[in-house]
Design a protein around this motif. Structure first.
Motif, PDB file in Angstrom:
ATOM      1  N   PRO A   1      -8.094 -11.890   5.848  1.00 59.11           N
ATOM      2  CA  PRO A   1      -7.738 -10.524   6.256  1.00 59.11           C
ATOM      3  C   PRO A   1      -8.907  -9.829   6.941  1.00 59.11           C
ATOM      4  O   PRO A   1     -10.066  -9.985   6.540  1.00 59.11           O
ATOM      5  CB  PRO A   1      -7.398  -9.845   4.925  1.00 59.11           C
TER       6      PRO A   1
ATOM      7  N   TYR B   1     -10.356  -6.002   8.518  1.00 57.92           N
ATOM      8  CA  TYR B   1     -10.179  -4.569   8.407  1.00 57.92           C
ATOM      9  C   TYR B   1     -11.029  -3.857   9.451  1.00 57.92           C
ATOM     10  O   TYR B   1     -12.116  -4.308   9.806  1.00 57.92           O
ATOM     11  CB  TYR B   1     -10.566  -4.094   6.999  1.00 57.92           C
TER      12      TYR B   1
ATOM     13  N   ALA C   1      -2.144  -5.649  13.788  1.00 55.92           N
ATOM     14  CA  ALA C   1      -2.984  -6.462  12.908  1.00 55.92           C
ATOM     15  C   ALA C   1      -3.366  -7.766  13.598  1.00 55.92           C
ATOM     16  O   ALA C   1      -4.485  -8.266  13.447  1.00 55.92           O
ATOM     17  CB  ALA C   1      -2.249  -6.734  11.594  1.00 55.92           C
TER      18      ALA C   1
ATOM     19  N   TRP D   1       0.314   0.093  10.717  1.00 58.71           N
ATOM     20  CA  TRP D   1      -0.693  -0.335   9.752  1.00 58.71           C
ATOM     21  C   TRP D   1      -1.523  -1.469  10.341  1.00 58.71           C
ATOM     22  O   TRP D   1      -0.988  -2.397  10.954  1.00 58.71           O
ATOM     23  CB  TRP D   1      -0.044  -0.791   8.451  1.00 58.71           C
TER      24      TRP D   1
ATOM     25  N   SER E   1      -3.463  -3.543   8.566  1.00 54.73           N
ATOM     26  CA  SER E   1      -3.600  -4.665   7.630  1.00 54.73           C
ATOM     27  C   SER E   1      -2.587  -4.468   6.513  1.00 54.73           C
ATOM     28  O   SER E   1      -1.694  -3.637   6.614  1.00 54.73           O
ATOM     29  CB  SER E   1      -5.025  -4.723   7.058  1.00 54.73           C
ATOM     30  N   GLU E   2      -2.774  -5.230   5.431  1.00 53.55           N
ATOM     31  CA  GLU E   2      -1.873  -5.077   4.283  1.00 53.55           C
ATOM     32  C   GLU E   2      -2.240  -3.868   3.427  1.00 53.55           C
ATOM     33  O   GLU E   2      -1.497  -3.497   2.517  1.00 53.55           O
ATOM     34  CB  GLU E   2      -1.902  -6.349   3.429  1.00 53.55           C
TER      35      GLU E   2
ATOM     36  N   ARG F   1      -2.637  -0.141   2.100  1.00 56.50           N
ATOM     37  CA  ARG F   1      -1.866   1.088   2.177  1.00 56.50           C
ATOM     38  C   ARG F   1      -2.589   2.172   1.363  1.00 56.50           C
ATOM     39  O   ARG F   1      -3.414   1.860   0.496  1.00 56.50           O
ATOM     40  CB  ARG F   1      -0.445   0.886   1.619  1.00 56.50           C
TER      41      ARG F   1
ATOM     42  N   THR G   1       2.019   1.092  -3.528  1.00 61.27           N
ATOM     43  CA  THR G   1       1.714   0.216  -2.398  1.00 61.27           C
ATOM     44  C   THR G   1       2.855  -0.756  -2.141  1.00 61.27           C
ATOM     45  O   THR G   1       3.255  -0.992  -1.004  1.00 61.27           O
ATOM     46  CB  THR G   1       0.423  -0.581  -2.671  1.00 61.27           C
TER      47      THR G   1
ATOM     48  N   VAL H   1       5.048  -1.001   1.324  1.00 61.45           N
ATOM     49  CA  VAL H   1       5.102  -2.227   2.116  1.00 61.45           C
ATOM     50  C   VAL H   1       6.541  -2.681   2.300  1.00 61.45           C
ATOM     51  O   VAL H   1       6.918  -3.227   3.336  1.00 61.45           O
ATOM     52  CB  VAL H   1       4.271  -3.344   1.445  1.00 61.45           C
ATOM     53  N   SER H   2       7.395  -2.451   1.289  1.00 65.01           N
ATOM     54  CA  SER H   2       8.768  -2.938   1.354  1.00 65.01           C
ATOM     55  C   SER H   2       9.607  -2.174   2.367  1.00 65.01           C
ATOM     56  O   SER H   2      10.602  -2.682   2.872  1.00 65.01           O
ATOM     57  CB  SER H   2       9.424  -2.837  -0.037  1.00 65.01           C
TER      58      SER H   2
ATOM     59  N   ASP I   1       8.574  -0.690   8.719  1.00 70.32           N
ATOM     60  CA  ASP I   1       7.567   0.149   9.343  1.00 70.32           C
ATOM     61  C   ASP I   1       8.177   1.231  10.218  1.00 70.32           C
ATOM     62  O   ASP I   1       7.692   2.357  10.263  1.00 70.32           O
ATOM     63  CB  ASP I   1       6.618  -0.713  10.184  1.00 70.32           C
TER      64      ASP I   1
END
Length: 320
Positions: free
Chosen positions: A43, A45, A65, A194, A196-197, A199, A270, A274-275, A278
């Motif tokens: 990952p 950032y 990303a 976003w 990255s992952e 939040r 979070t 994410v679920s 977007d």
């Protein structure tokens, strides 16, 4: 310069980050990137730099990303004086060149001249916000920014730009834009991009930039589906204009201070954030301080623990 225009005038940079044959791109930004993993493909950032004035995260927050993963920022760990010192030591001819101001690629060309050359002029009315009366004529809404004072050539000022109707080419102005009783500290924004992952995490300080520069404000972010966020604002404030119009609507509703007292950073966990798709995730943002320059169309870029999480476009401002 807005995020949108910055993206548009640097198509080669964005195209390069989308090109599979390109292993990496090293732009000349004073920007930091970091990886949470020492393994290739870990990952990545987008982080704030030591030089807050030269930090470019506000513009880079619209990268995907995948694009960010292909970027390298070799100057990210240095301040501008340190970069100049390295350039001087290397004998580079540009080591003593003055810093560019405003839109760097324009050189000595004035911004208004550049806009006029590329967009031309489109005369339209200057309308007083409070009375709705036409008080003058402007050369095109693209010459004005909400909160702007200079350039509004009307007697009896100072006059400030309060809103723009880009469809009808109307620029709204007021002489009481900065009155103390007009608090502008909240806005609706979305959808989110976003990087990255990561939040926003509950109960941890969250910050937002609403324009390029070193300043950022502590904020509270309420995340949810678009319709839920817009309905929440409309139901409580009783004004559809507050839910996404470019024209500001005043209210005396005490809801915003109540939200601030609750002290939340995000109303969703979070995993819940994410679920959500977007394109459906929107937010209601409440700033810890007043900002008279908030306007629909601007971008809000969010930060936590020194990392740029992502961005969202403002759909409308809320003030009372």
């Amino acid at each position: 310069v807005s995020i949108t225009s910055s993206s548009s005038i640097q198509p080669g940079y964005r195209q390069a980050t989308d090109t599979r044959s390109t292993s990496s791109v090293q732009p000349g930004h004073d920007q930091a990137g970091s990886s949470s993993s020492s393994q290739p493909g870990g990952p990545r950032y987008l982080c704030l730099t030591p030089d807050a004035v030269k930090d470019q995260t506000y513009f880079l927050a619209q990268l995907s990303a995948a694009q960010l993963a292909r970027c390298m920022f070799p100057l990210g760990g240095f301040t501008k004086p340190q970069v100049r010192a390295l350039a001087t030591a290397a004998g580079l001819a540009t080591s003593g060149r003055k810093d560019s101001q405003g839109i760097c690629f324009l050189g000595k060309v004035k911004f208004s001249e550049f806009v006029k050359e590329h967009l031309g002029e489109w005369p339209g009315p200057l309308v007083e916000q409070e009375s709705g009366e036409v008080v003058g004529v402007h050369s095109g809404y693209w010459f004005y920014t909400v909160g702007q004072r200079g350039g509004v050539k009307l007697p009896g000022g100072p006059w400030y730009v309060t809103a723009k109707d880009m469809t009808q080419n109307v620029v709204y102005v007021s002489r009481s834009y900065y009155d103390a009783d007009k608090r502008r500290d909240a806005f609706v924004c979305g959808p989110f991009n976003w990087l990255s992952e990561l939040r926003p995490q509950r109960h941890r300080p969250l910050f937002v930039k609403v324009r390029h520069g070193p300043n950022m404000a502590h904020c509270h972010l309420h995340l949810g589906p678009q319709q839920a966020i817009l309905s929440m604002v409309t139901d409580v404030l009783g004004s559809p204009a507050a839910a996404g119009s470019t024209a500001d609507g005043a209210t005396s509703t005490p809801l915003i201070p109540q939200w601030q007292q609750q002290g939340f950073s995000s109303s969703l966990s979070t995993a819940e954030a994410v679920s959500l798709q977007d394109q459906d995730l929107h937010g209601m943002v409440v700033l810890s301080e007043n900002d008279q320059g908030l306007a629909a169309g601007q971008y809000a870029v969010f930060y936590q623990d020194g990392v740029c999480l992502g961005s969202a476009q403002m759909l409308g401002t809320v003030f009372r």
